[in-house]
Design a protein around this motif. Structure first.
Motif, short mmCIF file in Angstrom:
data_model
loop_
_atom_site.label_atom_id
_atom_site.label_comp_id
_atom_site.label_asym_id
_atom_site.label_seq_id
_atom_site.Cartn_x
_atom_site.Cartn_y
_atom_site.Cartn_z
N TYR A 158 0.82 -1.06 -0.04
CA TYR A 158 0.05 -0.01 0.00
C TYR A 158 0.88 1.20 0.18
O TYR A 158 0.63 2.23 -0.80
N LEU A 178 2.30 1.81 -3.22
CA LEU A 178 1.25 2.39 -4.11
C LEU A 178 1.19 3.96 -3.99
O LEU A 178 1.10 4.76 -5.07
N LEU A 179 1.17 4.22 -2.77
CA LEU A 179 0.92 5.78 -2.35
C LEU A 179 2.33 6.46 -2.89
O LEU A 179 2.01 7.62 -3.50
N LEU A 227 1.78 7.00 -6.81
CA LEU A 227 0.83 7.84 -6.90
C LEU A 227 1.37 9.19 -6.75
O LEU A 227 1.23 10.11 -7.64
N PHE A 268 -3.09 -7.76 -4.63
CA PHE A 268 -4.26 -7.72 -3.87
C PHE A 268 -5.14 -8.71 -4.49
O PHE A 268 -6.00 -9.10 -3.84
N PHE A 289 -6.31 8.17 -3.97
CA PHE A 289 -5.75 7.79 -2.58
C PHE A 289 -6.93 7.11 -1.61
O PHE A 289 -6.68 6.21 -1.01
N LEU A 298 -7.30 3.71 -3.23
CA LEU A 298 -6.22 2.46 -2.96
C LEU A 298 -6.23 2.21 -1.33
O LEU A 298 -6.30 1.08 -0.98
N THR A 299 -6.62 3.19 -0.46
CA THR A 299 -7.12 2.72 0.81
C THR A 299 -7.96 1.79 1.14
O THR A 299 -7.71 0.75 1.86
N SER A 341 -8.85 -0.22 -1.14
CA SER A 341 -8.37 -1.41 -1.48
C SER A 341 -7.66 -2.15 -0.46
O SER A 341 -7.56 -3.64 -0.05
#
Lengths: 149, 574, 191
Positions: free
Chosen positions: A17, A20-21, A24, A58, C67, C70-71, C73
């Protein structure tokens, strides 16, 4: 189900996660530089990487039987095929016995700097089609009136 | 998929009841909201047949108008130009989306897949029921368009903009919206059904049934469902765009406001062409099963048929723009699409050769289903060969939108949707209803359908080659198209249509009398191999209450040299 | 009567039926989004002026919504982990958190759209905005559908029933997330 993912604790997913952030943020900052190739790489290249990470970590696509991956890839290939077949027509402003007047006018005005584009109104360059709007919303009754002429 | 995996009782289902047969179902549970795959199949079958009668009635009305312009058609009245457009549009839409697809894929798929792979039901019975309900809703929506102001949509089944998006052109504002809504709902129904078919066939086969032991009709329905799923997406997206164009005033397909009408044609035909193969494949699957049974021979080249089907399926995604040769598409792309279109005839021709090779040297019994299967090969051949004429872009510029196209199209779809269905229906009738069908009446019905069918469409080839354009409702206004011999041919075709439609009464009479008082059918009247023939006729809820069968061999082991009988059921241990 | 057919419990293809089916659903969704996004990309590449239209979208809102998704998920995948361990209560709570993410996403979307519409960027303004609202709208419908299904799944999970469905709804939710991952650069940040 229970045939996989046992070795991962929750911390694994939290790690993914944060990756991914981080991606982003990169994909957001990259285009700010305003360099076209950098925009392409950061916006779309990273989108592919992110999608891959979500699919693998995921959705566990790598732990499903192989044919699932083949199916998903086949779908994507068919979409490319659709793009390849349709784009030569859709991406042109004129072709055999046809042209798209609104498009030609809009791009001419854009090139001449008359329209900034920011105003975002289609009507700017579609003179005389303004009332077409109202008719476009018309239902059967409008249609009957139009039948007269 | 090397070896079968034994039935695994998944822990998550441990709490579920297994009380098949112990529970007395009420009328509505059994017939109106059933979960049983056989009853849902019957719902699809009879809804499809009902819609076929409506589509046939439309054909009758507009053919009468063409043959005898301006007369008052019994049962409809005078056909106005707007009526004519609605009739041809809805004839096309209904016959493809509400007859061919529900009967060939949904009805046969629902009925045959669980029985042929040795399962007690589809994997998702409730989704299956939902699929039928959405389908029924879509059928009601498309028929309701005839009762709204302006009438039903009349912009041809391809719904090209601007005719379909602008009410001031089509004159059917609400009718067009209902049309696209109905088509959209219908696709959703078949997505639900298709996922069910694919999952069932992949996951629920009888222990021992390997990939190459699956009967051809099951394979074909599954491949067709996959094709449908992979191709329908762009059209669903396009359907939403068209709804917005019609009702919100967007301009996705309006070049005056920055859109592109050719985009719709691409979205439509990207689905529209694979759709031909979506309905073709189940029909050739049915023909494969009928033909091997009645020629008592192993299917010649089981894997070849399968590979040609997959090859056709893949190629069918690359040919769609051959419908658009005169729409102003890029001429270089037209060349590409000509080549791919001609290429696709290769796997299909291969498949036909395999079928003919299966017949060669077999001991053929000409029962009713076998007659239908043979007629399928013959008529589809004509349809396929005339398709090659139209696939060449240079030739298509002359032929486009003439009755030649129409005749070609009907020579492919009629064998698929009507002949294929009759082959399957008469073949599995004993299983479905527990009675034998009257063979004499069946054969009479066969000849009274096949001969007039050729009588309708052979003249239309000639008329099309003579330049008769489609979408003209009264040729008297075009003297060069209303020469006496042309009008004679039109009348001949219409009379033939009347005979053919009349002959269908014979079919329904035969179905009803055989169902009521036919000879009781044994479990395996045709001495066929596949698993559905080991269940009772008709199979009870759960299909094999005494326990699901195992599978030991392929479905086409006829006339095995080491055996006394000339068939070898799949469930019989070696 | 809720007798599960024996057919549903078999797995000749090597994976549980529900998981197999959800992958087929995703396959069909890919081509639906492929149709609309493919059409959009064709127009976008061909029209120079569309980059200027796209500059009117607010990338900060897009960033925030990415954001949020994604969170959510992450919450969905942690719910799957909890379900694997048989902890239905924790799985249900995490699913509610996922739904909350979906709700925040939709609220931000509603704010964003009402701002844009009130400034003349309506669905009929031009083809760019038509595509913008259509693509994001179809995606938002998927978010809503996922939330509804997730609430059902959570109510079962709380009672430790149908725990395998937590994974199924999660896979679907991740797919919706992936679609947004592509919508974000297409609609917001590529200029």
């Amino acid at each position: 189900m229970s045939d996989h993912a046992e070795e991962h604790g929750d911390s694994h997913y939290i790690k993914i996660y944060f990756w991914l952030l981080a991606l982003l943020v990169v994909s957001f900052i990259g285009p700010e530089a305003g360099i076209q190739w950098l925009t392409l790489v950061t916006a779309f290249g990273i989108a592919v990487v992110k999608a891959y990470m979500v699919a693998v970590h995921f959705m566990h696509i790598n732990l499903t039987p192989r044919y699932v991956i083949y199916t998903v890839v086949t779908c994507l290939i068919f979409m490319l095929l659709f793009f390849a077949g349709a784009a030569p027509d859709v991406m042109k402003d004129r072709g055999t016995n046809w042209e798209k007047p609104a498009w030609i006018e809009a791009e001419r005005a854009y090139a001449a700097g008359e329209v900034s584009g920011v105003s975002s109104h289609g009507e700017d360059h579609a003179e005389g089609h303004g009332d077409g709007h109202a008719e476009g919303e018309g239902h059967a009754t409008d249609g009957h009136e139009a039948a007269g002429h | 998929m090397a070896e079968s995996i034994p039935v695994e009782e998944n822990g998550h289902h441990a709490g579920d009841h297994r009380d098949h047969g112990h529970h007395e179902m009420s009328f509505s549970e059994k017939y109106i909201f059933p979960l049983d795959h056989k009853m849902i199949a019957m719902q699809y079958m009879f809804t499809g047949m009902f819609m076929a009668l409506i589509g046939g009635f439309f054909a009758y009305a507009f053919r009468m108008q063409l043959a005898f312009p301006g007369i008052e058609v019994p049962g409809w009245g005078v056909v106005s130009p707007a009526d004519y457009n609605s009739l041809v549009t809805n004839h096309g839409t209904i016959m493809i989306f509400w007859v061919a697809m529900p009967v060939l894929i949904a009805a046969f798929g629902n009925y045959l897949i669980p029985l042929m792979i040795g399962a007690d039901d589809m994997v998702f019975p409730k989704i299956n029921r939902l699929s039928y309900q959405v389908f029924l809703l879509s059928a009601i929506v498309i028929l309701s368009a005839f009762f709204v102001e302006g009438g039903a949509f009349g912009g041809a089944w391809t719904a090209y903009p601007p005719l379909s998006t602008k009410a001031e052109y089509s004159l059917t504002g609400l009718g067009s919206t209902l049309w696209i809504t109905a088509v959209f709902l219908e696709f959703v129904a078949f997505l639900l059904g298709g996922i069910n078919f694919i999952t069932t066939c992949m996951n629920s086969r009888a222990p021992g049934m390997k990939m190459w032991d699956i009967p051809m009709v099951v394979w074909m329905i599954v491949i067709a469902s996959i094709l449908f799923m992979l191709s329908v997406g762009p059209l669903l997206a396009g359907g939403i765009m068209m709804l917005f164009d019609q009702n919100l005033g967007t301009a996705f397909f309006d070049p005056d406001k920055g859109g592109d009408p050719i985009l719709w044609q691409h979205l439509f035909w990207f689905f529209g062409h694979p759709e031909v193969y979506v309905v073709l494949l189940p029909a050739v699957g049915i023909v494969a099963d009928v033909m091997t049974t009645f020629s008592r021979k192993k299917l010649f080249g089981y894997k070849t048929v399968l590979y040609t089907a997959i090859g056709t399926g893949v190629l069918s995604f690359t040919v769609w723009a051959h419908h658009q040769f005169i729409a102003g598409i890029d001429p270089r792309m037209a060349n590409v699409f000509t080549v791919t279109t001609l290429l696709i005839s290769v796997p299909i021709a291969e498949m036909m050769f395999v079928y003919i090779a299966t017949l060669y040297g077999g001991s053929i019994t000409l029962t009713t289903p076998m007659l239908w299967a043979l007629a399928f090969i013959f008529e589809f051949l004509i349809g396929g060969i005339t398709g090659i004429f139209l696939g060449a872009s240079g030739n298509d510029i002359y032929m486009h939108d003439t009755y030649f196209v129409l005749a070609h199209f009907h020579y492919t779809f009629y064998p698929i949707a009507i002949i294929g269905t009759y082959a399957g229906f008469t073949y599995w009738f004993p299983k479905m209803f527990g009675r034998m069908m009257n063979d004499t009446l069946g054969k009479l019905h066969f000849w009274l359908t096949i001969i007039p069918f050729n009588g309708i469409f052979l003249p239309l080839f000639v008329l099309g080659a003579a330049g008769q354009h489609r979408r003209i409702y009264d040729y008297q206004n075009f003297p060069e198209l209303a020469l006496p011999w042309m009008q004679d041919m039109r009348q001949f075709a219409t009379v033939m249509l009347l005979i053919m439609l009349g002959a269908q009464v014979l079919f329904f009479y035969n179905v009803i009398t055989s169902w009521m008082s036919g000879e009781k059918a044994p479990k395996n009247p045709w001495k066929a191999n596949s698993l559905e023939w080991t269940a009772d006729s008709p199979p009870p809820h759960g299909n094999w209450p005494e326990g699901l069968p195992n599978c030991y061999r392929g479905p086409y082991e006829y006339s095995h040299p080491d055996r006394e009988e000339d068939y070898w059921p799949q469930n019989e241990p070696a | 009567m809720s007798a599960t057919p024996i057919a549903t419990t078999r797995s000749t293809a090597g994976m549980p039926t529900a998981r197999l089916a959800v992958w087929w659903i995703i396959a069909s969704e890919i081509v639906i989004f492929g149709g609309v996004l493919g059409s959009y990309i064709m127009h976008r590449l061909a029209h120079g002026i569309w980059a200027d239209y796209a500059a009117n979208t607010n990338p900060w809102i897009g960033l925030f919504n990415t954001f949020v998704l994604l969170t959510s998920s992450l919450a969905a995948v942690l719910a799957h982990q909890a379900a694997e361990r048989g902890d239905g209560q924790r799985a249900a709570n995490l699913l509610y958190a996922t739904c909350g993410g979906g709700l925040v996403f939709l609220c931000v979307k509603a704010y964003e759209w009402s701002y844009e519409i009130s400034h003349g960027m309506t669905i009929t303004a031009n083809t760019f905005w038509s595509f913008y609202y259509t693509a994001a709208g179809i995606h938002a419908l998927h978010v809503i559908a996922g939330m509804v299904l997730m609430l059902f799944t959570a109510s079962w999970a709380k009672k430790n029933e149908h725990l395998h469905r937590v994974e199924i709804i999660g896979i679907y939710w991740h797919f919706v997330d992936v679609v947004w991952i592509f919508l974000f650069p297409l609609l917001y940040i590529a200029k």
